[in-house]
Structure formats: structure tokens, C-alpha cells
Design an enzyme around this catalytic site. Structure first.
Site, short mmCIF file in Angstrom:
data_model
loop_
_atom_site.label_atom_id
_atom_site.label_comp_id
_atom_site.label_asym_id
_atom_site.label_seq_id
_atom_site.Cartn_x
_atom_site.Cartn_y
_atom_site.Cartn_z
N CYS A 28 0.79 -1.24 0.00
CA CYS A 28 0.00 0.00 0.00
C CYS A 28 0.82 1.28 0.00
O CYS A 28 0.48 2.19 -0.77
CB CYS A 28 -1.06 0.00 1.08
SG CYS A 28 -0.62 -0.77 2.62
N ARG A 40 7.67 -10.70 5.38
CA ARG A 40 7.38 -10.46 6.79
C ARG A 40 8.13 -11.51 7.60
O ARG A 40 8.10 -12.68 7.26
CB ARG A 40 5.88 -10.58 7.06
CG ARG A 40 5.09 -9.55 6.26
CD ARG A 40 3.61 -9.71 6.43
NE ARG A 40 2.93 -8.76 5.54
CZ ARG A 40 1.62 -8.69 5.37
NH1 ARG A 40 0.84 -9.50 6.07
NH2 ARG A 40 1.10 -7.82 4.56
N GLN A 69 1.03 -11.15 -3.00
CA GLN A 69 -0.39 -10.84 -2.85
C GLN A 69 -0.97 -10.46 -4.20
O GLN A 69 -0.31 -9.77 -4.98
CB GLN A 69 -0.57 -9.65 -1.90
CG GLN A 69 -0.13 -9.92 -0.48
CD GLN A 69 -0.24 -8.66 0.37
OE1 GLN A 69 0.19 -7.58 -0.04
NE2 GLN A 69 -0.82 -8.79 1.55
N ASP A 99 -2.70 -8.12 -4.94
CA ASP A 99 -3.07 -6.92 -4.19
C ASP A 99 -3.64 -5.82 -5.08
O ASP A 99 -3.35 -5.78 -6.28
CB ASP A 99 -1.81 -6.40 -3.49
CG ASP A 99 -2.14 -5.65 -2.21
OD1 ASP A 99 -3.33 -5.54 -1.88
OD2 ASP A 99 -1.20 -5.20 -1.53
N HIS A 108 -5.22 -1.50 -4.51
CA HIS A 108 -5.71 -0.44 -3.64
C HIS A 108 -6.61 0.48 -4.42
O HIS A 108 -6.25 0.93 -5.50
CB HIS A 108 -4.53 0.31 -3.01
CG HIS A 108 -3.73 -0.58 -2.12
ND1 HIS A 108 -2.64 -1.28 -2.56
CD2 HIS A 108 -3.94 -0.96 -0.83
CE1 HIS A 108 -2.18 -2.03 -1.57
NE2 HIS A 108 -2.94 -1.86 -0.52
N LYS A 144 -12.30 -5.03 8.33
CA LYS A 144 -12.13 -5.80 7.11
C LYS A 144 -13.11 -6.95 7.02
O LYS A 144 -13.67 -7.39 8.02
CB LYS A 144 -10.71 -6.33 7.02
CG LYS A 144 -10.27 -7.11 8.24
CD LYS A 144 -8.84 -7.57 8.09
CE LYS A 144 -8.44 -8.50 9.23
NZ LYS A 144 -7.26 -9.30 8.95
N HIS A 168 -8.22 -1.71 0.63
CA HIS A 168 -7.19 -2.72 0.34
C HIS A 168 -7.96 -3.99 0.04
O HIS A 168 -8.84 -4.36 0.81
CB HIS A 168 -6.30 -3.00 1.55
CG HIS A 168 -5.72 -1.80 2.20
ND1 HIS A 168 -4.37 -1.60 2.35
CD2 HIS A 168 -6.29 -0.71 2.78
CE1 HIS A 168 -4.14 -0.48 2.99
NE2 HIS A 168 -5.28 0.09 3.27
#
Length: 667
Positions: free
Chosen positions: A339, A368, A386, A388, A390, A473, A521
Site C-alpha cells: 500500500c 514479513r 499478494q 493486491d 488499492h 475488514k 485494500h
RNA sequence: GCUGCUGUAGCUCAGUGGUAGAGCACUUCAUUGGUAAUGAAGAGGUCAUGGGUUCAAAUCCCAUCAGCAGCUCCA
């Protein structure tokens, strides 16, 4: 006077206080013998729990035939296990022992380190106790007497529990069976003889009261059934589930590998695994295009300062790889999130309300530093990609954008035959301190999530405390083959990162004033690694045709037909199939067996008959021999199946070693 | 990270102080076949790594690394 309504519609009335067992005896001695527990107005209670003195209740007597009775029996079995362990070992302190999905556990504190080698002795002692068939006796005591009793019993955890957790309770119940007395809400079955079969499964450490600051207790997991066959069935189910384990199949099918020299939790994708993974990426990319996302690409590292602004660095410092220190004032972080990079893309120029919503998507790999004990095959790793994106939008666009995200996630999951999931609404814990942002934004965001789910008819479970630190979420949660839950897809609302304290995002509205956008997200798969892990177990390694790394294999009856085989292979390749050929000097049965074990969807078997007639003989992994057909027909059939992304076979169920379903002991 | 268990051939596993084993996979040879295993031979291991005890360690002890189960954590 009490009126008791029975399931068959009959009504009985009683002048005096009565228990469910009393009612059972009143109906008949046979029923009384079979009664294990009862359900009063939908609530499971003990056979000996007194019914109200007056009014009207719906009573259902529970016997071995009722699923609800199983949980009651298992909890009684937990007491017997505790009793056996107390007989065999000195200084056993009892903690808690609830029923879980596939059985039960009990937490103990004792000097002796329990291992599986102790199980036979414990089981033998339990058998002795069951054989003696002493009844479970319910004792109701005042708070004061109860405290005195547990002090006499010298059970420290129970003392503490009464003094803290149960401080408000005026009366407390105990259950006694022979010399064993335990503070327990119950209910229990009348006599242990109905425990037909039981088995101790495993022992593991568990923090007292689930707090990692506390000491570690020894938790013994076990299960029990009314009869031996059910237990055998359950154990077979556990074995089956283990065979479906993605870590086992990943190795067997050559999908991925993990090397300690590269690092724990870092996945090395083998060619076959990569083929599947790439198909998933292709599939999602089509959806992204359809929903008008704009693909972007950003680097794998970013300045620490970026994550200080976003709040990730201070908040998740311990679960990140240490910063790369290039120079005194120049530190980088392997990106733990995509993000902030996407935000910088948004901020790269002024934005108008006419541009919104802006949807940046990226298959972004993040790192991570998860605790070593958490790492688990593909489902919990230290580096993952991900799917992912946004979304930057105006506040009034939030419900619509959120709905589209949910819709897309649902479509993606259902396309893969993944229907066995739950939607979890992670809201903030009212007492939690980890959250950033103001209450108004949180309320707005949580309300938006709730109303869209309601509108879409999604049966979501709200879980306070499960929110991200920056916003609530909606997670799509599935179970793995062992019954452990994993979060896959997620949609998260974020009023925080756009705020003044963070990145101060803006767009110019129709009023020519600066306004603050809202961020969403979202990731339908979540992590490709975890998703692949779940998918491997979902299909038991037998991927549907469109995903299978090797979609078909040509095999010749004799090496004499190799040339024809190569010719057919080339035609399938030209038609866009991932196909190989088996021209070894093995018998056809052996080649079929190998292909079957490798879970290859189609086998193309060629011999003299096929060569002469210019056909191919097709064998389906699921249905077996389909007979011969022209190559055009075979290609058409398979192309159809591939293009429809047909899912013909999935595997359900788990070993049930998952979460607690009721904590009959936690008062 | 915590508690416990485990680490032997590519895989699955046997081997409780005295010369490192099996099945499958692999290689070679023979065999050329019709819908889940053709036969034979061969090759393959510093017993996770590093220390220690012992005349002698895969085996006993310690540390490290990794895996497994559970707990805790999960942007």
C-alpha cells in the site's frame, strides 16, 4: 406448576421440581436408561439440571442418536482423562478442558512431561474408570463453599478462576465422580458406560488462559465416540486428511520446495507449481481487467521513512526483516505491504474527483519476518505474493466499491469450486489500544461493511478484535485438511492511511475544494502461496484441467508407435495443451498407473488400432477409459473443459482438529 | 517466540554402543505389451550440523539448524 412440551407434541405437567431425567423416567424406564442429556428451549443442559418450578418449557431428551449428546459425553470423557492422569502422576493441577470440533482437550500443569508414550497407561486407567461406571454427580455450592472446596483440593487454577473470572457468580457447580471433583459448569452424562470408544491423540503446550505472558500448560487432545466404528471412521478421516496435506502433495507432485539454506518460510516454486500459480495469476488478471483495475509495478524495497509514515514500521517492527542499512541516514525495508508504494503512485500528481475511483493492482511480493513457530508449508510463510490492489475513492463510492470487491472475490472462489468458506467481519475491539484513527471513521467503515454484506445476503460473522490496526475488514476464511482456519481473500476499508497524520491524500472535488479519499485494500486470493496451499488440499492435488501442470500424457502401447505418439503430442501442443509423452519400455498398465498417481487429467493411449484408424484412445483420470475418438473430438472435448474452467472433483472435510466449538468448562 | 516431539538414500521408513538396511524412485540390460506395478543387474548415505562421553556413537550427552503438533502472533 410446570408444563413440559415434548418433541412429539405431548405435554406433561409437574407440581414439584423435576429434572429431565425425572421426565424421562416418567415416560419410561427404557428412555431413562438411554437419556444422556437434554435440550431445554434449545439449550443443552444436563440430565440432572433442574427444570424451572413453573411456566412452560420445550424439552428434548438427548440420547446417543443426538449429535448434541456427543459433546456432553466427550466432556465427561475429559473428566475421566483428568481423573486418570491425576491417579498416575503427582501434583496435577487442573486448568480447563473444553469440547472441540472433533473431540476435546484438557489443560494440566504437572511436573512430569507428558509424551505420547504415556498415552497407553492413561488410556488403560481411563478404561478402568469407565468399567467401574461410577455416575457423575452434580453439586451446587455457594461461592464461599466452592472457594473453600477448591482450596481443600489444592487446585490453584480453580481457586484463581473462582476469585477472578467467576467472582460475580453466587453459586457454582462441581461434578464429582468417585474421588475426582472438578469445578465445572457441565453438563455431564449420567454414567461413563456410554463412552463407547475414545483415544488420546496428542499433547502440546498451551499458554495458560491463552496469554503468552503466562506459563505453559500441557494440553492433551483426545476424542471419544459412542461406538468403536465411529472412532475408527474418525481416525481414518484424520489419516485421509493427512494424505491431502499440501506439504506432502507439494513434494510428491513436485510443486514447490523449501530450502533451509535459502531460508525458512521462503518458497521455491518448481516448474510444475509455477505453471499452476501462473494460471491463477492469468485468471485473476482477466478479472482485474474486467473490473477496470490499472496494473502497476513497484519495487521490493522502500525507505524505512515511508513505513514510519504509514505506521507499519513502528507497529510491526518485530515481525519485519531488519532494515537494510545502506548509510547512516539511508535505511530500507523489504516491503511488508504494497500500500505505501501505491499511495506514492496516487500522490505523484493532483487527482480530480473525475479520476476516482482509481484502482491500482499489483502482484506484489512482500516479506514479513513471521515467528519461526508460525511457519507452515505454504500457508504461513515469510515471503509471499499478494494479488493486491488499492482503490482510492470518494466516501460515497465506498459501498459500491466494497460490493464489487466482495463480488469479485466470491466469483474467484466459486470458479475454483471453493464454496466452503465463511466471511468474517473483523471489527475493532472496543477495549483494544492497537487501533489508529478516530471513532467516527471506524463506525462509518464498520457500518458500510455490515450494510453491504446484508444487502448482498452474506451471512457474515462479526468478530471484534479482528480488525487491522487501520480499519475494519471482511475476510474470506477457509479450513485446511487438518481443520485449521486460514484467511484467504480480504477486503479492508481504510480511513487512516489517507489521513493528515499519515499520507494526507487529496483529490479536488466538483466544488474545487480538496477532499480526502478513502482507501480500500483488497486481495481475492490474499497470498498466492497460501491460496495454492489451500487449493492443493481442496483438490487433493488433482487440479482441474485448466490448472493442471501436465494436462495430458500420450502413452504408447509399444515403442513401435512412438512416431505416431509424437505426432499426436504435437497436435495437442498446437491446440494449446500442456502435454508430455511416455515412450518408456514399460507395459501400458505401468504407464497408466504412473500417470494416475501423478494425477494427470487425461491419458492418450495409442497402439496399432489407433494408428490404423487415425484415432486416439482417451482415458480420463476420474472416469477411466472413454474409448477411442478422433483427435479433433478429443481436442474439442478437452478444450471445452479447459475453457469452461470446469471443476469436476473436489475434496471436502477436515480432520476436525480445529477450534473450540464450546467451552463447557469455562463457566 | 513458547512447550513438547522428530531429523538415517530422491521419497516412505527399519535399525537401543561393535562393518549402514528395506521398499519405491533412479541407471543399465533383456522384454514390445491394450487401460493401476514385466524381469534381472547396478548405482546411491560424513546417519541434519558442530562439539563432547567412550577402546568404539546413527545409537548416550550438550549446542546449533531444520521439520512437525499445539499455544501465542498475523499489516
Amino acid at each position: 406448576m410446570l408444563e413440559v412440551n415434548l418433541p412429539d407434541g405431548s405435554v406433561k405437567s409437574y407440581e414439584n421440581s423435576i429434572t429431565p431425567m425425572g421426565v424421562a423416567e416418567d415416560i419410561g424406564a427404557g428412555l431413562a436408561r438411554a437419556t444422556l442429556a437434554a435440550e431445554v428451549d434449545g439449550q443443552v443442559v444436563g440430565f440432572d439440571t433442574p427444570l424451572p418450578e413453573s411456566g412452560s418449557v420445550n424439552l428434548k431428551l438427548l440420547t446417543k442418536k443426538n449429535e448434541e449428546a456427543l459433546g456432553v459425553m466427550r466432556h465427561s470423557c475429559a473428566h475421566i482423562m483428568a481423573r486418570a492422569i491425576m491417579r498416575l502422576f503427582d501434583g496435577v493441577q487442573l486448568a480447563f478442558g473444553p469440547t472441540i470440533e472433533g473431540g476435546f482437550y484438557y489443560d494440566f500443569d504437572l511436573e512430569h512431561k507428558l509424551t505420547e508414550e504415556d498415552f497407553p497407561a492413561i488410556e488403560a486407567e481411563m478404561k478402568k474408570i469407565i468399567k467401574k461406571n461410577e455416575g457423575f454427580e452434580r453439586l451446587e455450592e455457594s461461592h464461599e463453599t466452592a472457594l473453600k472446596l477448591v482450596k481443600e483440593l489444592d487446585q490453584h487454577y480453580k481457586i484463581e478462576h473462582i476469585e477472578t473470572g467467576l467472582a460475580e457468580h453466587e453459586t457454582l457447580t462441581f461434578y464429582r465422580q468417585g474421588e475426582f471433583i472438578d469445578l465445572c459448569r457441565g453438563p455431564h452424562i449420567p454414567k461413563p458406560k456410554s463412552i463407547g470408544a475414545f483415544k488420546l491423540l496428542s499433547v502440546a503446550g498451551a499458554y495458560c488462559k491463552g496469554d503468552s505472558d503466562n506459563n505453559v500448560l500441557q494440553r492433551v487432545y483426545a476424542t471419544a465416540f459412542f461406538n468403536k466404528d465411529d472412532l475408527a471412521l474418525h481416525l481414518e478421516k484424520i489419516e485421509e486428511a493427512k494424505r491431502r496435506d499440501h506439504r506432502v502433495l507439494g513434494k510428491k507432485l513436485d510443486l514447490f520446495t523449501i530450502s533451509p539454506l535459502v531460508g525458512q518460510g521462503l518458497i521455491l516454486w518448481q516448474p510444475k507449481g509455477t505453471l499452476v500459480r501462473n494460471q491463477l495469476i492469468k485468471f485473476i488478471s482477466e478479472q482485474l481487467e474486467k473490473y477496470e483495475y490499472m496494473p502497476v509495478v513497484t519495487p521490493n524495497i522502500g525507505k524505512v521513512d515511508l513505513y514510519k509514515i504509514s505506521g507499519h514500521y513502528p507497529y510491526y517492527k518485530d515481525s519485519q526483516f531488519a532494515p537494510i542499512i545502506q548509510d547512516e541516514d539511508e535505511e530500507y525495508l523489504l516491503k511488508p505491504m504494497n500500500c505505501p508504494h501505491h499511495i506514492m503512485l496516487y500522490k505523484s500528481k493532483p487527482r480530480s474527483y473525475r479520476d476516482l475511483p482509481i484502482r491500482f493492482s499489483e502482484f506484489g511480493t512482500v516479506y514479513r519476518y513471521e515467528q519461526s513457530g508460525e511457519l507452515n508449508g505454504l500457508t504461513r510463510v515469510r515471503g509471499f505474493t499478494q494479488d493486491d490492489a488499492h482503490i482510492f475513492c470518494m466516501e460515497e463510492q465506498v459501498p459500491d466499491e466494497f460490493r464489487k470487491c466482495i463480488e469479485m472475490t466470491q466469483f474467484v472462489l466459486s470458479s475454483l469450486g471453493l464454496t466452503d468458506y465463511r466471511v468474517r467481519l473483523g471489527f475493532r475491539d472496543p477495549d483494544g489500544s492497537k487501533y489508529v484513527g478516530n471513532k467516527k471513521d471506524w463506525d462509518t467503515a464498520e457500518d458500510a461493511l455490515l450494510s453491504v454484506c446484508k444487502e448482498m445476503g452474506i451471512d457474515a460473522t462479526v468478530e471484534p478484535g479482528e480488525a487491522a490496526f487501520y480499519g475494519p475488514k471482511a475476510d474470506f476464511v477457509v479450513k485446511d485438511c487438518l481443520g485449521r482456519e486460514w484467511q484467504l481473500g480480504t477486503v479492508q476499508l481504510d480511513y487512516n492511511l489517507p489521513s493528515t497524520e499519515r499520507f494526507a491524500l487529496e483529490y479536488i472535488g466538483a466544488d474545487n475544494q480538496a477532499h480526502r479519499p478513502v482507501m480500500i485494500h483488497r486481495a481475492p486470493f490474499g497470498s498466492l502461496e497460501r491460496f495454492m496451499g489451500v487449493l492443493i488440499e481442496h483438490y487433493a492435488g488433482a487440479f482441474p484441467l485448466w490448472l493442471a501442470p501436465e494436462q495430458a500424457r500420450v502413452m504408447v502401447v509399444s515403442q513401435k508407435f512412438e512416431a505416431y505418439g509424437k505426432e499426436i503430442e504435437a497436435k495437442f501442443k498446437a491446440a494449446g495443451f500442456r502435454i508430455s509423452g511416455d515412450y518408456r519400455s514399460e507395459k501400458i498398465g505401468a504407464k497408466i498407473r504412473d500417470a494416475q498417481l501423478e494425477l494427470i487429467p487425461y491419458m492418450i493411449i495409442l497402439g496399432a488400432r489407433e494408428m490404423e484408424s487415425g484415432t486416439v484412445s482417451v482415458r480420463d483420470r476420474i472416469d477411466g477409459d472413454l474409448g477411442s475418438m478422433t483427435i479433433e473430438d478429443a481436442i474439442r472435448k478437452m478444450t471445452d473443459e479447459k475453457e469452461q474452467r470446469l471443476v469436476r472433483q473436489v475434496f471436502h472435510g477436515s480432520a476436525g482438529l480445529g477450534n473450540a466449538v464450546q467451552s463447557s468448562d469455562d463457566y
